[in-house]
Design a protein around this motif. Structure first.
Motif, PDB file in Angstrom:
ATOM      1  N   THR A   1       0.806  -1.228   0.000  1.00  0.00           N
ATOM      2  CA  THR A   1       0.000   0.000   0.000  1.00  0.00           C
ATOM      3  C   THR A   1       0.836   1.274   0.000  1.00  0.00           C
ATOM      4  O   THR A   1       0.326   2.345   0.328  1.00  0.00           O
ATOM      5  CB  THR A   1      -0.928   0.012   1.227  1.00  0.00           C
ATOM      6  N   GLY A   2       2.092   1.173  -0.360  1.00  0.00           N
ATOM      7  CA  GLY A   2       2.952   2.347  -0.332  1.00  0.00           C
ATOM      8  C   GLY A   2       2.515   3.437  -1.293  1.00  0.00           C
ATOM      9  O   GLY A   2       2.224   3.174  -2.460  1.00  0.00           O
ATOM     10  N   ARG A   3       2.459   4.666  -0.797  1.00  0.00           N
ATOM     11  CA  ARG A   3       2.198   5.835  -1.645  1.00  0.00           C
ATOM     12  C   ARG A   3       3.506   6.299  -2.273  1.00  0.00           C
ATOM     13  O   ARG A   3       3.541   6.706  -3.428  1.00  0.00           O
ATOM     14  CB  ARG A   3       1.595   6.956  -0.790  1.00  0.00           C
ATOM     15  N   ASP A   4       4.563   6.229  -1.484  1.00  0.00           N
ATOM     16  CA  ASP A   4       5.903   6.571  -1.936  1.00  0.00           C
ATOM     17  C   ASP A   4       6.445   5.378  -2.724  1.00  0.00           C
ATOM     18  O   ASP A   4       6.740   4.328  -2.153  1.00  0.00           O
ATOM     19  CB  ASP A   4       6.789   6.876  -0.723  1.00  0.00           C
ATOM     20  N   ARG A   5       6.569   5.530  -4.033  1.00  0.00           N
ATOM     21  CA  ARG A   5       6.956   4.393  -4.863  1.00  0.00           C
ATOM     22  C   ARG A   5       8.349   3.872  -4.520  1.00  0.00           C
ATOM     23  O   ARG A   5       8.606   2.667  -4.586  1.00  0.00           O
ATOM     24  CB  ARG A   5       6.912   4.798  -6.344  1.00  0.00           C
ATOM     25  N   ALA A   6       9.242   4.761  -4.113  1.00  0.00           N
ATOM     26  CA  ALA A   6      10.595   4.332  -3.754  1.00  0.00           C
ATOM     27  C   ALA A   6      10.565   3.498  -2.481  1.00  0.00           C
ATOM     28  O   ALA A   6      11.243   2.466  -2.368  1.00  0.00           O
ATOM     29  CB  ALA A   6      11.507   5.540  -3.578  1.00  0.00           C
ATOM     30  N   ALA A   7       9.775   3.941  -1.500  1.00  0.00           N
ATOM     31  CA  ALA A   7       9.670   3.194  -0.243  1.00  0.00           C
ATOM     32  C   ALA A   7       8.986   1.853  -0.472  1.00  0.00           C
ATOM     33  O   ALA A   7       9.358   0.842   0.131  1.00  0.00           O
ATOM     34  CB  ALA A   7       8.895   4.021   0.786  1.00  0.00           C
ATOM     35  N   LEU A   8       7.980   1.844  -1.348  1.00  0.00           N
ATOM     36  CA  LEU A   8       7.301   0.593  -1.669  1.00  0.00           C
ATOM     37  C   LEU A   8       8.261  -0.386  -2.318  1.00  0.00           C
ATOM     38  O   LEU A   8       8.301  -1.571  -1.965  1.00  0.00           O
ATOM     39  CB  LEU A   8       6.111   0.867  -2.595  1.00  0.00           C
ATOM     40  N   GLN A   9       9.059   0.110  -3.236  1.00  0.00           N
ATOM     41  CA  GLN A   9      10.027  -0.763  -3.893  1.00  0.00           C
ATOM     42  C   GLN A   9      11.061  -1.277  -2.899  1.00  0.00           C
ATOM     43  O   GLN A   9      11.508  -2.430  -2.998  1.00  0.00           O
ATOM     44  CB  GLN A   9      10.723  -0.009  -5.040  1.00  0.00           C
TER      45      GLN A   9
ATOM     46  N   ASP B   1      10.231   2.647  11.713  1.00  0.00           N
ATOM     47  CA  ASP B   1       9.890   4.010  12.108  1.00  0.00           C
ATOM     48  C   ASP B   1       9.617   4.805  10.840  1.00  0.00           C
ATOM     49  O   ASP B   1      10.533   5.121  10.086  1.00  0.00           O
ATOM     50  CB  ASP B   1      11.037   4.646  12.906  1.00  0.00           C
ATOM     51  N   GLY B   2       8.353   5.100  10.601  1.00  0.00           N
ATOM     52  CA  GLY B   2       8.025   5.812   9.373  1.00  0.00           C
ATOM     53  C   GLY B   2       6.714   6.567   9.477  1.00  0.00           C
ATOM     54  O   GLY B   2       5.876   6.283  10.337  1.00  0.00           O
ATOM     55  N   GLY B   3       6.540   7.539   8.605  1.00  0.00           N
ATOM     56  CA  GLY B   3       5.296   8.296   8.566  1.00  0.00           C
ATOM     57  C   GLY B   3       4.259   7.589   7.717  1.00  0.00           C
ATOM     58  O   GLY B   3       4.593   6.953   6.709  1.00  0.00           O
ATOM     59  N   VAL B   4       3.000   7.705   8.106  1.00  0.00           N
ATOM     60  CA  VAL B   4       1.939   7.115   7.295  1.00  0.00           C
ATOM     61  C   VAL B   4       1.802   7.857   5.961  1.00  0.00           C
ATOM     62  O   VAL B   4       1.105   7.394   5.059  1.00  0.00           O
ATOM     63  CB  VAL B   4       0.582   7.097   8.040  1.00  0.00           C
ATOM     64  N   ALA B   5       2.484   9.000   5.850  1.00  0.00           N
ATOM     65  CA  ALA B   5       2.494   9.732   4.585  1.00  0.00           C
ATOM     66  C   ALA B   5       3.081   8.884   3.465  1.00  0.00           C
ATOM     67  O   ALA B   5       2.831   9.137   2.285  1.00  0.00           O
ATOM     68  CB  ALA B   5       3.288  11.027   4.733  1.00  0.00           C
ATOM     69  N   GLY B   6       3.859   7.870   3.831  1.00  0.00           N
ATOM     70  CA  GLY B   6       4.430   6.981   2.832  1.00  0.00           C
ATOM     71  C   GLY B   6       3.471   5.911   2.353  1.00  0.00           C
ATOM     72  O   GLY B   6       3.808   5.129   1.463  1.00  0.00           O
ATOM     73  N   LEU B   7       2.276   5.869   2.970  1.00  0.00           N
ATOM     74  CA  LEU B   7       1.282   4.868   2.626  1.00  0.00           C
ATOM     75  C   LEU B   7       0.064   5.517   1.986  1.00  0.00           C
ATOM     76  O   LEU B   7      -0.200   6.703   2.189  1.00  0.00           O
ATOM     77  CB  LEU B   7       0.853   4.103   3.889  1.00  0.00           C
ATOM     78  N   ILE B   8      -0.693   4.723   1.242  1.00  0.00           N
ATOM     79  CA  ILE B   8      -1.947   5.208   0.688  1.00  0.00           C
ATOM     80  C   ILE B   8      -2.844   5.664   1.838  1.00  0.00           C
ATOM     81  O   ILE B   8      -2.939   4.999   2.866  1.00  0.00           O
ATOM     82  CB  ILE B   8      -2.635   4.096  -0.122  1.00  0.00           C
TER      83      ILE B   8
END
Length: 232
Positions: A33-41, A160-167
């Motif tokens: 469900t990553g919004r940030d494509r780099a983090a998802l990858q 440790d991450g922000g939910v901003a990185g997720l959909i």
């Protein structure tokens, strides 16, 4: 009677907190469900290192048996190759959507054979506190998810991450609707995770949090993992 899990929960709003009994009849795990494509990858790559095939599309929605949902402070897992993942969760309770925190605990040994099987093999611990989604949507991207594991006798930060990185929840629900699903009354859905610091690995204890720095509050839960011997 259809399968269900019942537990007492604390529903916290700006006005105060109230306890109520929750009945969950269906559990959905939102994956990739990553919004940030780099983090998802990054997450796809770190799982590929342990033999997990990349997803056919993103996001994907997995079903797990509702009996796997747990609020206990100890779970049992087959062998010693499972690990937790902190996630925000969404719950439809009495017509209102609530946000909480959970761990998509997964069998990493079996995961390379099939993600659905690996997820079904493990309990899914959740915290018993929830916030109204409408209270946090205005500052959603400021929320954080965090987890800790126990290594060499000490607790260390694992994620440790922000939910901003997720959909976002609304987008995730829209994606679910495209697949013919819905967050109906009594449905709980896991919303996604962030990468593990130092790689995916097991731990005998897992502690996770959802943090709201704007309203200065935290939802947290921790559990021990007891291995069940693999014999035969």
């Amino acid at each position: 009677m259809p399968a269900q899990v019942v537990f007492d929960a604390l529903f916290t709003t700006r006005e105060g907190a109230e306890r109520d009994r929750v009945t969950v009849r269906k559990v959905i795990v939102g994956g990739w469900t990553g919004r940030d494509r780099a983090a998802l990858q990054h997450h796809i790559d770190e799982l590929a290192k342990i033999g997990v095939q990349p997803p056919s599309k993103t996001p994907l929605f997995y079903r797990v048996g509702v009996s796997r949902l747990s609020t206990a402070d100890t779970i049992e897992a087959l062998g010693e190759g499972s690990s937790g993942e902190v996630e925000y969760v969404l719950l439809n309770h009495k017509g209102r959507i609530w946000v909480g925190a959970g761990s998509d605990h997964t069998d990493r040994v079996v995961e390379h054979m099939g993600i659905s099987v690996a997820k079904q093999l493990c309990d899914k611990p959740v915290a018993t506190e929830f916030w109204p989604l409408d209270e946090v949507e205005g500052h959603w991207d400021k929320l954080r998810i965090r987890s800790h594991i126990k290594e060499n006798g000490a607790e260390v930060v694992y994620q440790d991450g922000g939910v901003a990185g997720l959909i976002s929840p609304r987008e995730l629900l829209a994606k679910l609707a495209e697949e013919g699903g819905a967050l109906e009354e009594g449905v709980l859905m896991f919303g996604g995770t962030c990468g593990a610091i130092g790689g995916v690995r097991p731990s005998p204890r897992f502690r996770f949090e959802l943090l709201d720095p704007v309203l200065n509050r935290t939802i947290a839960h921790a559990y021990d993992v007891v291995p069940v011997p693999v014999v035969g």
